[in-house]
Design an enzyme around this catalytic site. Structure first.
Site, PDB file in Angstrom:
ATOM      1  N   ASP A 165       0.851  -1.188   0.000  1.00 20.91           N
ATOM      2  CA  ASP A 165       0.000   0.000   0.000  1.00 20.91           C
ATOM      3  C   ASP A 165       0.886   1.238   0.000  1.00 20.91           C
ATOM      4  O   ASP A 165       1.724   1.412   0.895  1.00 20.91           O
ATOM      5  CB  ASP A 165      -0.895  -0.028   1.247  1.00 20.91           C
ATOM      6  CG  ASP A 165      -1.934   1.075   1.265  1.00 20.91           C
ATOM      7  OD1 ASP A 165      -2.129   1.714   0.225  1.00 20.91           O
ATOM      8  OD2 ASP A 165      -2.542   1.301   2.325  1.00 20.91           O
TER       9      ASP A 165
ATOM     10  N   ASP B  32      -3.209   2.438  -6.037  1.00 18.86           N
ATOM     11  CA  ASP B  32      -2.057   2.562  -5.151  1.00 18.86           C
ATOM     12  C   ASP B  32      -1.862   1.365  -4.220  1.00 18.86           C
ATOM     13  O   ASP B  32      -1.144   1.471  -3.221  1.00 18.86           O
ATOM     14  CB  ASP B  32      -2.179   3.842  -4.315  1.00 18.86           C
ATOM     15  CG  ASP B  32      -3.404   3.850  -3.419  1.00 18.86           C
ATOM     16  OD1 ASP B  32      -4.305   3.013  -3.630  1.00 18.86           O
ATOM     17  OD2 ASP B  32      -3.475   4.689  -2.500  1.00 18.86           O
ATOM     18  N   GLU B  33      -2.471   0.236  -4.536  1.00 21.18           N
ATOM     19  CA  GLU B  33      -2.257  -0.943  -3.691  1.00 21.18           C
ATOM     20  C   GLU B  33      -2.416  -2.221  -4.503  1.00 21.18           C
ATOM     21  O   GLU B  33      -3.103  -2.249  -5.527  1.00 21.18           O
ATOM     22  CB  GLU B  33      -3.195  -0.948  -2.481  1.00 21.18           C
ATOM     23  CG  GLU B  33      -4.657  -0.884  -2.809  1.00 21.18           C
ATOM     24  CD  GLU B  33      -5.535  -0.823  -1.561  1.00 21.18           C
ATOM     25  OE1 GLU B  33      -5.244  -1.533  -0.578  1.00 21.18           O
ATOM     26  OE2 GLU B  33      -6.527  -0.069  -1.583  1.00 21.18           O
TER      27      GLU B  33
END
Length: 422
Positions: free
Chosen positions: A10, A113-114
Site C-alpha cells: 500500500d 495505489d495498492e
C-alpha cells in the site's frame, strides 16, 4: 505443501507522496509536502472541493480524506493545498506495479495505489517473507522516491489489515495464529468493510473492538446488519479463502457520473451532460468488446437528494446513441424541474459475447452503421486525442466537457506554471 504467503503493498498517502516526489525530483523543489500539513484537494469553484489525500502532519489536525476542502482549511488555515494530477498518478502506479511484477507473476492490482502479491514458495529466491518485503519496499523507495507499507500473512484479508498497522515505510506481519494478539484489540472501525454506519450499529450493542465482534453471536450480527454482519464476523475471525487473481474479472457494469460546476435547470443542458457521459461509457464498452443490456440514470439535486431509475434495453449494445437515448428517456421520467447538481449513467448485465440483434419490422435504424461510426471515432481519438472529434452540439460552448465523467479534465494534469514550487 509450502505455507501460503501473501503480501499487501500500500503506497503511503499515495497522491500526496507522488506529488511530493515529483516536485523534488523533477521540478527542483526543496519542500517535501510529506513533512508539512498538506493535502491534495479538488477545485472548490467547480464543486470538486474535497480532500483526496493528506500528509501525516495534516492528519494531526483531524483532516480526513473525503471531507470538503473548506472544512479542512477551518481546521488548519495554514494547510498547503495542491491540485490533483491524475496523469502523474497513473505513471507512478504503472512504475510501482512494474517493480512488483519483477518479484512474482502473481500480482493483483487492487487499486491505483495498492496490490496483493502471492509470494508462496519464493523463499529460496528472496529469503524470508520479511526480508523479501523489505527488499520490495526499499527498491520502490530508492527507485521511485515514495514509500509503501507491506503487510504479510497467509490470507489476503489479514495481509491488508497488517499493511494498515503503523505507517509509513514499514513491514508488518499478521498470520492466522496472531489475530487474537494483534488484531482483536483494535477498534472495530479498523476492520476491513466496517464503515461509519456499521460501527455505530455495532457500538449500540456493545461491540467496541474487533475481538468483541469476533466473539459475538453471528446470528445477532446477521439480524442487525443482514448479510454484511455475517461477512464482517468472518473477517473478524480471520476467515478468508480468496486468492490473488492476476487477471481481473470481466467488468459486470460500466458507469460514469459528474458533478456539474453550476446548477442545471433545463432539460437540454442536462441531456448534453448525459451525452458526454454516454460518450465515455460507449468508448469503454467498445474498447473491452463488451455490450450492456441495462441502463440506469441517477440525479442528485442541489439539496443533495438523489433519485434513480433503470430500464432494460431491447438488445445488448455498445452504441453511444442508444445509451444516450435510453438515458434521456429515463431522465424525462425522473426529473421534476428541481435544480440538478450531479448526473450519472450506470449500465449493467455486461457481456463480452457478440450478441445478435433481434430485428424489428418497425425499426429502420442501421445499428451496424452506427457502431462502425463509433469505432471510427474511437480510433481517431485514440490516435490524436479525445478532443480530435466532438459532436456539433458541443461547439461554441465551454460549460460542459464533451467527454465527461470519471476523472474530470481539470484533475488530469496539473499546471505547475500557476504556482511557485518551493
Amino acid at each position: 505443501m509450502p505455507r501460503k504467503i501473501i503480501f499487501h503493498i500500500d503506497v503511503n498517502s499515495a497522491f500526496l507522496s507522488w506529488e511530493a516526489a515529483y516536485r523534488i525530483r523533477h521540478l527542483g523543489g526543496t519542500l517535501d509536502l510529506r513533512t508539512i500539513a498538506s493535502a491534495v484537494g479538488g477545485d472548490i469553484s467547480r464543486r470538486h472541493g474535497i480532500i483526496l489525500a493528506k500528509s501525516i502532519p495534516a492528519k494531526k489536525y483531524g483532516i480526513q480524506t473525503g471531507e470538503p476542502v473548506t472544512d479542512a482549511l477551518r481546521k488548519c488555515p495554514q494547510l498547503k493545498l495542491v491540485a490533483p494530477n491524475y496523469e502523474l498518478y497513473e505513471k507512478n502506479s504503472k512504475a510501482f506495479m512494474e517493480i512488483l511484477n519483477k518479484y512474482t507473476d502473481k500480482v493483483e492490482q487492487y487499486s491505483i495505489d495498492e496490490a496483493f502479491m502471492d509470494m508462496t514458495g519464493t523463499g529460496l529466491l528472496y529469503g524470508t517473507p520479511v526480508t523479501a518485503a523489505a527488499s520490495i519496499k526499499d527498491e520502490i523507495k530508492h527507485s521511485l522516491g515514495f514509500t509503501v507499507n507491506v503487510g504479510i500473512s497467509d490470507k489476503k484479508l489479514l495481509a491488508k489489515m497488517a499493511s494498515d498497522f503503523e505507517k509509513p515505510d514499514r513491514v508488518h506481519t499478521l498470520f492466522s495464529e496472531d489475530i487474537q494478539k494483534k488484531m482483536w484489540p483494535l477498534p472495530v472501525r479498523d476492520l476491513f468493510f466496517v464503515g461509519r454506519a456499521s460501527e455505530k450499529k455495532l457500538h449500540s450493542i456493545g461491540i467496541q473492538t474487533i475481538g468483541d465482534l469476533a466473539n459475538a453471536d453471528a446470528a445477532v450480527l446477521k439480524s442487525l446488519l443482514k448479510k454484511h454482519g455475517e461477512v464482517i464476523w468472518n473477517f473478524a475471525n480471520g476467515k478468508d479463502v480468496s486468492l490473488v487473481e492476476s487477471e481481473p474479472p470481466d467488468n459486470k457494469g460500466y458507469g460514469n457520473s459528474t458533478t456539474i460546476a453550476f446548477d442545471v435547470t433545463d432539460a437540454a443542458t442536462a441531456k448534453m451532460v448525459l451525452l458526454s457521459l454516454s460518450e465515455t461509457i460507449g468508448r469503454r464498452l467498445r474498447r473491452d468488446g463488451a455490450r450492456i443490456e441495462t441502463v440506469s440514470v441517477s440525479i442528485r439535486f442541489h439539496d443533495l437528494n438523489t433519485v434513480s431509475h433503470q430500464s432494460v434495453l431491447p438488445a445488448a449494445t455498445n452504441i453511444t446513441k442508444e445509451i444516450h437515448t435510453a438515458a434521456c428517456r429515463l431522465f424525462d421520467e425522473l426529473w421534476d424541474g428541481t435544480p440538478i447538481r450531479h448526473l450519472g449513467i450506470h449500465t449493467s448485465r455486461a457481456s463480452i459475447e457478440d450478441s445478435a440483434r433481434q430485428l424489428s419490422l418497425f425499426d429502420n435504424t442501421d445499428y451496424e452503421k452506427l457502431e462502425k461510426l463509433d469505432r471510427a471515432v474511437d480510433r481517431i481519438r485514440e490516435k490524436f486525442g479525445s478532443d480530435a472529434v466532438l459532436r456539433a452540439s458541443f461547439l461554441n460552448q465551454n460549460q460542459i466537457d464533451h467527454m465527461n465523467g470519471g476523472i474530470s479534465r481539470e484533475k488530469r494534469r496539473a499546471d505547475y506554471t500557476k504556482e511557485i514550487i518551493e
